[in-house]
Scaffold this motif. Structure first.
Motif, PDB file in Angstrom:
ATOM      1  N   SER A  32       0.830  -1.211   0.000  1.00 40.68           N
ATOM      2  CA  SER A  32       0.000   0.000   0.000  1.00 40.68           C
ATOM      3  C   SER A  32       0.860   1.256   0.000  1.00 40.68           C
ATOM      4  CB  SER A  32      -0.933  -0.011   1.210  1.00 40.68           C
ATOM      5  OG  SER A  32      -0.196  -0.142   2.412  1.00 40.68           O
ATOM      6  N   GLN A  33       1.973   1.240   0.731  1.00 39.73           N
ATOM      7  CA  GLN A  33       2.870   2.388   0.720  1.00 39.73           C
ATOM      8  C   GLN A  33       3.503   2.589  -0.652  1.00 39.73           C
ATOM      9  OE1 GLN A  33       5.095   1.043   4.324  1.00 39.73           O
ATOM     10  NE2 GLN A  33       4.872   3.159   4.983  1.00 39.73           N
ATOM     11  N   ALA A  36       0.906   4.191  -2.970  1.00 41.12           N
ATOM     12  CA  ALA A  36       0.740   5.616  -2.700  1.00 41.12           C
ATOM     13  C   ALA A  36       1.958   6.413  -3.158  1.00 41.12           C
ATOM     14  CB  ALA A  36       0.494   5.840  -1.207  1.00 41.12           C
ATOM     15  N   LEU A  65       0.001  14.728  -0.765  1.00 38.13           N
ATOM     16  CA  LEU A  65      -0.879  13.769  -0.088  1.00 38.13           C
ATOM     17  C   LEU A  65      -0.319  12.357  -0.177  1.00 38.13           C
ATOM     18  CD1 LEU A  65      -3.546  13.171   1.367  1.00 38.13           C
ATOM     19  CD2 LEU A  65      -4.631  12.952  -0.892  1.00 38.13           C
ATOM     20  N   SER A  66       0.268  11.999  -1.320  1.00 43.75           N
ATOM     21  CA  SER A  66       0.867  10.672  -1.464  1.00 43.75           C
ATOM     22  C   SER A  66       2.030  10.485  -0.500  1.00 43.75           C
ATOM     23  CB  SER A  66       1.337  10.464  -2.905  1.00 43.75           C
ATOM     24  OG  SER A  66       0.265  10.565  -3.805  1.00 43.75           O
ATOM     25  N   LEU A  69       0.558  10.102   3.041  1.00 45.64           N
ATOM     26  CA  LEU A  69      -0.019   8.770   3.244  1.00 45.64           C
ATOM     27  C   LEU A  69       1.053   7.708   3.371  1.00 45.64           C
ATOM     28  CD1 LEU A  69      -3.040   8.850   0.748  1.00 45.64           C
ATOM     29  CD2 LEU A  69      -3.124   8.996   3.234  1.00 45.64           C
ATOM     30  N   THR A  70       2.185   7.912   2.729  1.00 47.93           N
ATOM     31  CA  THR A  70       3.242   6.896   2.742  1.00 47.93           C
ATOM     32  C   THR A  70       4.027   6.907   4.038  1.00 47.93           C
ATOM     33  OG1 THR A  70       3.442   7.094   0.336  1.00 47.93           O
ATOM     34  CG2 THR A  70       5.260   6.025   1.508  1.00 47.93           C
ATOM     35  N   ALA A  79      -0.433   6.076   7.406  1.00 47.75           N
ATOM     36  CA  ALA A  79      -1.793   6.564   7.166  1.00 47.75           C
ATOM     37  C   ALA A  79      -2.482   5.813   6.040  1.00 47.75           C
ATOM     38  CB  ALA A  79      -1.746   8.062   6.846  1.00 47.75           C
ATOM     39  N   VAL A  80      -1.708   5.338   5.056  1.00 49.36           N
ATOM     40  CA  VAL A  80      -2.329   4.652   3.923  1.00 49.36           C
ATOM     41  C   VAL A  80      -2.955   3.326   4.343  1.00 49.36           C
ATOM     42  CG1 VAL A  80      -0.205   3.443   3.244  1.00 49.36           C
ATOM     43  CG2 VAL A  80      -1.930   3.990   1.503  1.00 49.36           C
ATOM     44  N   TRP A  82      -4.695   2.843   6.926  1.00 52.00           N
ATOM     45  CA  TRP A  82      -5.999   3.098   7.536  1.00 52.00           C
ATOM     46  C   TRP A  82      -7.094   3.290   6.490  1.00 52.00           C
ATOM     47  CZ3 TRP A  82      -7.129   2.343  12.458  1.00 52.00           C
ATOM     48  CH2 TRP A  82      -6.094   2.370  13.394  1.00 52.00           C
ATOM     49  N   LEU A  83      -6.713   3.478   5.224  1.00 51.70           N
ATOM     50  CA  LEU A  83      -7.719   3.733   4.197  1.00 51.70           C
ATOM     51  C   LEU A  83      -8.688   2.564   4.014  1.00 51.70           C
ATOM     52  CD1 LEU A  83      -5.649   5.619   1.462  1.00 51.70           C
ATOM     53  CD2 LEU A  83      -7.201   6.559   3.170  1.00 51.70           C
TER      54      LEU A  83
END
Length: 487
Positions: A32-33, A36, A65-66, A69-70, A79-80, A82-83
Motif C-alpha cells: 500500500s505504501q 501511494a 498527499l501521497s 499517506l506513505t 496513514a495509507v 488506515w484507508l
C-alpha cells in the motif's frame, strides 16, 4: 568403573516468541505504501515533462498527499493502511450494517444460527454418532466442533510439573499440524459469573445441617457469596478445512456427513493427545451447550440464570442477540458493552510459560481470551521459511548496495526464521498465533476502566495490545465465540 547419570532438569525453560514481521516489499515499504508513493512520483514526473514548475505546483496536492499517506504514521501505522479500514467502515455505515435487530415475527430457516453479520450464513449440524454440535460455514468451507477442557491451575504447580505440561502441550500442537486438514485450533478462556450451584451442591453433600452458629453462618455465606463469585471455563475449538480434505470427504461418502466422518477422526486424535498431556476433555459440546455459550457472550446478564437452569437457552436458533449496535471503538449487545483488544506484540525477551497470568488471573473483570492457532503443513512451512530466508538475504544485499545501515530488528527477524527452521527440522509444528481479548461491562464507564486494567495487565505480561477500531463486530465474534472465526 562407575558412571554418573545426568538427572533430568526440573527447572522451567524460558521461551521467546518470533517477532511480527514488519518488512516491506521494497526498502521496508509495504504494498500500500508503494502504491501511494508511486502515485506521487508519477504525478511529479508527468508534471515536470508536461508543464514544468507551474504544473508541478498545480499537482502539489497529489504528490504531497501521497507522501503524507506513505510516511506519516497514525496510531503507529502508516496513514495509507488506515484507508481500507475507513472505507469499509463508511460503506457499512451507509448501508445500515452497523445495526442489527432480530426479526421476531419472521421465522429463521431450519438449521441456521440467529447471529448477526456474515455469521448468518453458518449452519448447524448435529453429529448422530457423537452427539456433538458442528457448525458449518458454507462460504469458508469449514466444519467446527467445540470441546470443553478441565485442567488444574498452572501457576500452582511446581516448576518440574509445569515444564512437563508445557512439553506435552507442544506435542498436542504438533499433532494438530501433522494431518494438514485442520484450518484453525482455537483456545478460548472465559470468565463467567458463578451461579453458586457448585458451592451449594458441595455444602449439601459435605455440610452438616446443624442448628449451630457456625453452620448457620456458613450456609448464609454460601448463599450470599456464591452468586457473586466468578469461574473460569476453557474450550478448544477444532475447525476442519473441507477444501484440503476434499478427497477424504468423498471417500467417507461426501457432503456434510462425509465431512463429519473426517472430523470425527481428528476429534479422536485430539482427544487422545489431550489426555496424554494430562488435560481432561469433558466431551464434545452438543448444539444446546454451544447455544448457551453464544447466548452468554452476547447477554452476560443471563449467564448465571442459564447455569442454574440447565434446560434454558438450549437452542442454537435462538442463541443469538436481540440487538447489536457497533461503533468505532466498541460494541453494544443485549445487556453489555464490549471492546476487543489485539495482542499485536508478544514478549520480545525470554519469558516463562506462565507469562500471561496477569491477564488470565485478573479479577473483577469479565473478559474472554482467545488464542487462534493456524497450523501449517510441514512442506508448506518449509517453503515459507525458505522464501523468508531468500527475502532477508536479498533485502540485506539491496541495503548494502545503497549504503543503508543494517537494522537490528531485521537481524532479529532473520534469527527468528532460522530458529523456526531448526524447530521444524526437530519435528515441531509451525503455527501462526493470533491473540484477542474481549472485555465486557454493563456500562461504558465500567468498560473503559476494565479495558485500562487489561492493558496494564498486558504490560505486566510483556505484551502490547491495540484496540481494534472500526472492526469491533468481527473482532468480537473471533474473540468471544468458540467458532474459529478470523478477522
Amino acid at each position: 568403573m562407575t558412571s554418573k547419570q545426568k538427572e533430568p532438569s526440573t527447572a522451567l525453560v524460558p521461551v521467546k516468541f518470533s517477532r511480527l514481521t514488519r518488512r516491506g516489499i521494497l526498502l521496508g515499504l509495504s504494498l500500500s505504501q508503494l502504491v501511494a508513493l508511486s502515485t506521487g512520483v508519477l504525478a511529479v514526473v508527468v508534471a515536470l515533462y508536461a508543464g514544468g514548475g507551474i504544473l508541478l505546483a498545480y499537482t502539489a496536492p497529489v504528490w504531497v498527499l501521497s507522501a503524507a499517506l506513505t510516511w506519516v504514521p497514525v496510531a503507529g501505522r502508516p496513514a495509507v493502511e488506515w484507508l481500507p479500514v475507513t472505507f469499509w467502515w463508511l460503506w457499512r455505515a451507509t448501508g445500515g450494517q452497523l445495526l442489527y435487530r432480530r426479526r421476531i415475527v419472521v421465522p429463521r430457516p431450519a438449521g441456521t444460527l440467529a447471529l448477526p453479520g456474515d455469521m448468518a450464513r453458518l449452519r448447524e449440524y448435529a453429529d448422530p454418532d457423537t452427539g456433538a454440535g458442528m457448525v458449518h460455514d458454507p462460504h469458508q468451507q469449514t466444519l467446527t466442533v467445540v470441546c470443553e477442557v478441565a485442567h488444574p491451575a498452572f501457576v500452582l504447580l511446581d516448576p518440574g510439573e509445569q515444564e512437563r505440561r508445557v512439553t506435552s502441550w507442544g506435542r498436542v500442537l504438533a499433532t494438530v499440524c501433522r494431518s494438514g486438514r485442520i484450518a484453525t485450533l482455537q483456545v478460548l478462556e472465559r470468565t463467567l459469573p458463578d451461579s453458586g450451584t457448585g458451592l451449594a451442591e458441595w455444602w449439601a453433600t459435605h455440610g452438616t445441617a446443624e442448628d449451630t452458629w457456625a453452620a448457620t453462618t456458613y450456609a448464609e455465606l454460601i448463599d450470599r457469596a456464591g452468586p457473586a463469585g466468578e469461574r473460569h471455563a476453557t474450550t478448544l475449538s477444532l475447525s476442519l478445512d473441507m477444501k484440503t480434505s476434499a478427497r477424504q470427504i468423498r471417500t467417507a461418502g461426501g457432503g456434510i456427513r462425509g465431512a463429519a466422518a473426517v472430523l470425527r477422526q481428528e476429534m479422536s486424535t485430539l482427544t487422545a493427545a489431550l489426555r496424554s498431556a494430562d488435560l481432561t476433555p469433558s466431551g464434545w459440546l452438543s448444539p444446546g451447550q454451544i447455544a448457551v455459550i453464544l447466548r452468554a457472550a452476547y447477554d452476560p446478564a443471563i449467564a448465571a440464570t442459564l447455569a442454574r437452569h440447565g434446560e434454558l437457552g438450549q437452542h442454537l436458533a435462538t442463541a443469538g442477540p436481540v440487538a447489536v449496535n457497533e461503533s468505532w471503538t466498541r460494541l453494544r449487545t443485549d445487556s453489555a458493552h464490549h471492546a476487543v483488544l489485539w495482542i499485536n506484540e508478544w514478549p520480545r525477551s525470554m519469558v516463562y510459560p506462565g507469562f500471561l497470568s496477569p491477564v488470565l488471573l485478573s479479577t473483577g473483570i469479565q473478559r474472554s481470551f482467545s488464542l487462534l492457532c493456524t497450523p501449517m503443513r510441514s512442506d508448506q512451512a518449509a517453503r515459507d521459511i525458505r522464501k523468508k530466508k531468500v527475502e532477508h538475504i536479498s533485502d540485506q544485499a539491496q541495503r548494502a548496495k545503497i549504503g543503508q545501515i543494517e537494522d537490528a530488528a531485521h537481524t532479529a527477524e532473520y534469527h527468528d526464521v532460522l530458529q523456526q527452521e531448526a524447530d521444524l527440522t526437530a519435528g515441531h509444528g509451525v503455527l501462526r498465533y493470533t491473540g484477542l481479548i474481549s472485555v465486557s461491562a454493563p456500562t461504558v464507564d465500567e468498560l473503559d476502566a476494565a479495558v485500562a486494567a487489561i492493558e496494564q495487565a498486558a504490560i505486566q505480561a510483556s505484551c502490547e495490545t491495540r484496540l481494534l477500531v472500526g472492526q469491533q463486530a468481527a473482532a468480537f465474534t473471533a474473540a468471544a465465540l468458540p467458532l474459529c472465526r478470523h478477522i
